[in-house]
Design a protein around this motif. Structure first.
Motif, PDB file in Angstrom:
ATOM      1  N   ALA A   1      92.102  59.206 -56.744  1.00 47.69           N
ATOM      2  CA  ALA A   1      92.552  59.563 -58.086  1.00 47.69           C
ATOM      3  C   ALA A   1      92.710  58.349 -58.987  1.00 47.69           C
ATOM      4  CB  ALA A   1      93.878  60.318 -58.003  1.00 47.69           C
ATOM      5  N   ASP A   2      92.829  57.148 -58.388  1.00 39.95           N
ATOM      6  CA  ASP A   2      93.052  55.947 -59.199  1.00 39.95           C
ATOM      7  C   ASP A   2      91.761  55.214 -59.556  1.00 39.95           C
ATOM      8  OD1 ASP A   2      92.510  55.149 -56.614  1.00 39.95           O
ATOM      9  OD2 ASP A   2      94.115  53.666 -56.486  1.00 39.95           O
ATOM     10  N   VAL A   3      90.598  55.829 -59.270  1.00 40.55           N
ATOM     11  CA  VAL A   3      89.310  55.214 -59.592  1.00 40.55           C
ATOM     12  C   VAL A   3      88.525  56.117 -60.536  1.00 40.55           C
ATOM     13  CG1 VAL A   3      87.063  54.518 -58.653  1.00 40.55           C
ATOM     14  CG2 VAL A   3      89.174  53.907 -57.439  1.00 40.55           C
ATOM     15  N   ASP A   4      87.965  55.523 -61.575  1.00 36.73           N
ATOM     16  CA  ASP A   4      87.110  56.241 -62.513  1.00 36.73           C
ATOM     17  C   ASP A   4      85.691  56.264 -61.945  1.00 36.73           C
ATOM     18  OD1 ASP A   4      85.546  57.188 -64.562  1.00 36.73           O
ATOM     19  OD2 ASP A   4      86.302  55.800 -66.090  1.00 36.73           O
ATOM     20  N   PRO A   5      85.207  57.416 -61.485  1.00 40.71           N
ATOM     21  CA  PRO A   5      83.892  57.459 -60.826  1.00 40.71           C
ATOM     22  C   PRO A   5      82.729  57.155 -61.760  1.00 40.71           C
ATOM     23  CG  PRO A   5      84.725  59.674 -61.193  1.00 40.71           C
ATOM     24  CD  PRO A   5      85.846  58.749 -61.550  1.00 40.71           C
ATOM     25  N   GLU A   6      82.966  57.193 -63.055  1.00 40.95           N
ATOM     26  CA  GLU A   6      81.908  56.886 -64.016  1.00 40.95           C
ATOM     27  C   GLU A   6      81.784  55.393 -64.271  1.00 40.95           C
ATOM     28  OE1 GLU A   6      79.854  59.232 -65.154  1.00 40.95           O
ATOM     29  OE2 GLU A   6      80.973  60.597 -63.838  1.00 40.95           O
ATOM     30  N   ARG A   7      82.724  54.617 -63.733  1.00 38.79           N
ATOM     31  CA  ARG A   7      82.709  53.164 -63.957  1.00 38.79           C
ATOM     32  C   ARG A   7      82.906  52.436 -62.620  1.00 38.79           C
ATOM     33  NH1 ARG A   7      86.886  51.556 -68.415  1.00 38.79           N
ATOM     34  NH2 ARG A   7      88.159  53.155 -67.388  1.00 38.79           N
ATOM     35  N   VAL A   8      81.926  52.583 -61.758  1.00 44.64           N
ATOM     36  CA  VAL A   8      81.914  51.910 -60.465  1.00 44.64           C
ATOM     37  C   VAL A   8      80.706  50.979 -60.417  1.00 44.64           C
ATOM     38  CG1 VAL A   8      81.694  52.178 -57.975  1.00 44.64           C
ATOM     39  CG2 VAL A   8      83.118  53.770 -59.270  1.00 44.64           C
ATOM     40  N   GLY A   9      80.968  49.686 -60.266  1.00 46.72           N
ATOM     41  CA  GLY A   9      79.898  48.714 -60.180  1.00 46.72           C
ATOM     42  C   GLY A   9      79.754  48.158 -58.783  1.00 46.72           C
ATOM     43  N   VAL A  10      78.694  47.383 -58.561  1.00 47.45           N
ATOM     44  CA  VAL A  10      78.459  46.786 -57.248  1.00 47.45           C
ATOM     45  C   VAL A  10      78.113  45.314 -57.423  1.00 47.45           C
ATOM     46  CG1 VAL A  10      75.995  47.430 -57.227  1.00 47.45           C
ATOM     47  CG2 VAL A  10      77.200  47.033 -55.061  1.00 47.45           C
ATOM     48  N   MET A  11      78.612  44.489 -56.517  1.00 47.86           N
ATOM     49  CA  MET A  11      78.284  43.068 -56.543  1.00 47.86           C
ATOM     50  C   MET A  11      78.252  42.529 -55.120  1.00 47.86           C
ATOM     51  SD  MET A  11      81.833  41.308 -57.936  1.00 47.86           S
ATOM     52  CE  MET A  11      81.128  39.671 -57.876  1.00 47.86           C
TER      53      MET A  11
END
Length: 380
Positions: free
Chosen positions: A220-230
């Motif tokens: 619930a504390d993560v916005d699934p539309e703003r997930v990046g990878v590095m």
């Protein structure tokens, strides 16, 4: 780069990484002093002596930490445990997989690290990401002062790094200060996944990435539309590959432009023969679950972004040390030039003026962590 061992690049790189991930320079000098002479005999000659010196330092810090904890000084104990974990890991990473004492050192590192974050009250939680028949160990660092779901970066390791090392670099804390959470993963072929769960590496990083994104989508504390990878080092291959084929990622950062790692292995074998750095060929066979050098070399060409970076359709940052001695500058240029479908691509060279010229800016990681965090915050 700080070169306490003249002419011994692998040892110097290890020392610089330690200093940039939580070590204290006086303690580092103490650990290095007994092996200064051995360093001139070649990388393999004194690696076990290096191990004994660094683990002895770590053991002593653990003793002091336990004393402080017994006296009720949790924060002091936490700091000592945290530094001990850095020294255990530095010692363990240089050893052959067949060197039995490294297994005990690795477990001591995990124990010290966990005590360090718990007693130190650090913003870091150990997590498990369901994966096939088992799970991938990770560390979750939550965004600071964010109301509601926060953006999140997923961070991958290199060839011989671990989630604890990435955490020590400070990148997750820099992102947290900018309102971005971070999931640091020991993916197949690295850290606990390799050492304790026998999960070998694989070229298709989108495979394990899907499990990571699935897990984040359940929070619930993560916005699934703003997930990046590095990813750093070999993660500079894994992250772009993941962004190209796991379309739920909305941003990508390559901290070290590993464009064609498979071709680099052919160059290395031709140039340096069977022993380019301590135990190198044995190590890559272990990482990828191959039984011989021939089997590994047959697999290596799959570790390439040729024809892959064109599939990246999200913002893409590539950072590279201008003096990187491991990954050629041409790979950074190729990664940038072929990412033609990224709506925002940038190639950042770290120069002598700002520091961070070595591989993954191991000589000055704060330069890289600040730049990357600012770029991600502006973009994600």
């Amino acid at each position: 780069m700080f070169e306490i061992f003249p002419g011994n690049y692998p040892w110097n790189l290890a020392v610089n990484i330690a200093l940039n991930t939580g070590a204290h320079i006086t303690e580092v000098a103490e650990a290095c002093a007994p092996v200064l002479a051995s360093a001139s005999e070649g990388e393999d000659g004194g690696t076990e002596q290096f191990f004994r010196s660094w683990t002895a330092l770590a053991d002593r810090l653990v003793e002091r930490a336990e004393e402080a904890e017994a006296e009720g000084y949790a924060l002091t104990a936490g700091a000592l445990f945290a530094r001990a974990s850095v020294y255990y890991l530095t010692a363990e990473r240089l050893q052959s997989r067949h060197y039995t004492p490294r297994q005990d050192a690795y477990r001591k590192m995990l124990d010290s690290f966990e005590k360090g974050i718990v007693l130190g009250g650090q913003n870091c939680v150990k997590v498990e990401i369901p994966y096939e028949h088992t799970s991938l160990p990770g560390l979750f660092v939550a965004a600071d002062a964010v109301t509601g779901p926060a953006p999140c970066m997923v961070h991958y390791n290199g060839l011989d790094s671990t989630k604890e090392m990435i955490y020590g670099s400070g990148i997750a804390h820099e992102l947290a200060r900018r309102g971005i959470s971070t999931l640091i993963v020991d993916h197949p072929g690295t850290g606990e996944a390799l050492r304790l769960r026998d999960l070998p590496g694989r070229h298709d990083s989108e495979h394990w990435s899907a499990y990571c994104v699935d897990w984040l989508e359940g929070r619930a504390d993560v916005d699934p539309e703003r997930v990046g990878v590095m990813g750093w080092s070999l993660g500079g291959y894994y992250a772009p590959r993941a962004a190209a084929f796991e379309k739920r990622f909305s941003l990508c950062v390559a901290w070290g432009a590993n464009y064609n790692w498979g071709e680099l292995q052919k160059r290395r074998l031709a140039r340096e023969g069977s022993r380019p750095v301590p135990h190198y060929w044995d190590h890559v066979q272990w990482v990828f679950g191959k039984q011989s050098l021939e089997e590994f070399m047959a697999f290596a060409p799959s570790m390439s972004l040729v024809g892959v970076t064109e599939e990246i359709t999200v913002p893409f940052l590539i950072t590279h040390g201008a003096g990187d001695r491991q990954i050629p500058r041409e790979y950074a240029v190729a990664q940038y030039e072929t990412a033609v479908n990224s709506p925002r691509r940038e190639l950042k060279w770290f120069t002598e003026r700002e520091g961070g010229v070595e591989h993954v800016s191991a000589d000055n990681m704060p330069t890289a962590t600040a730049f990357i965090s600012d770029w991600v915050a502006d973009t994600l």
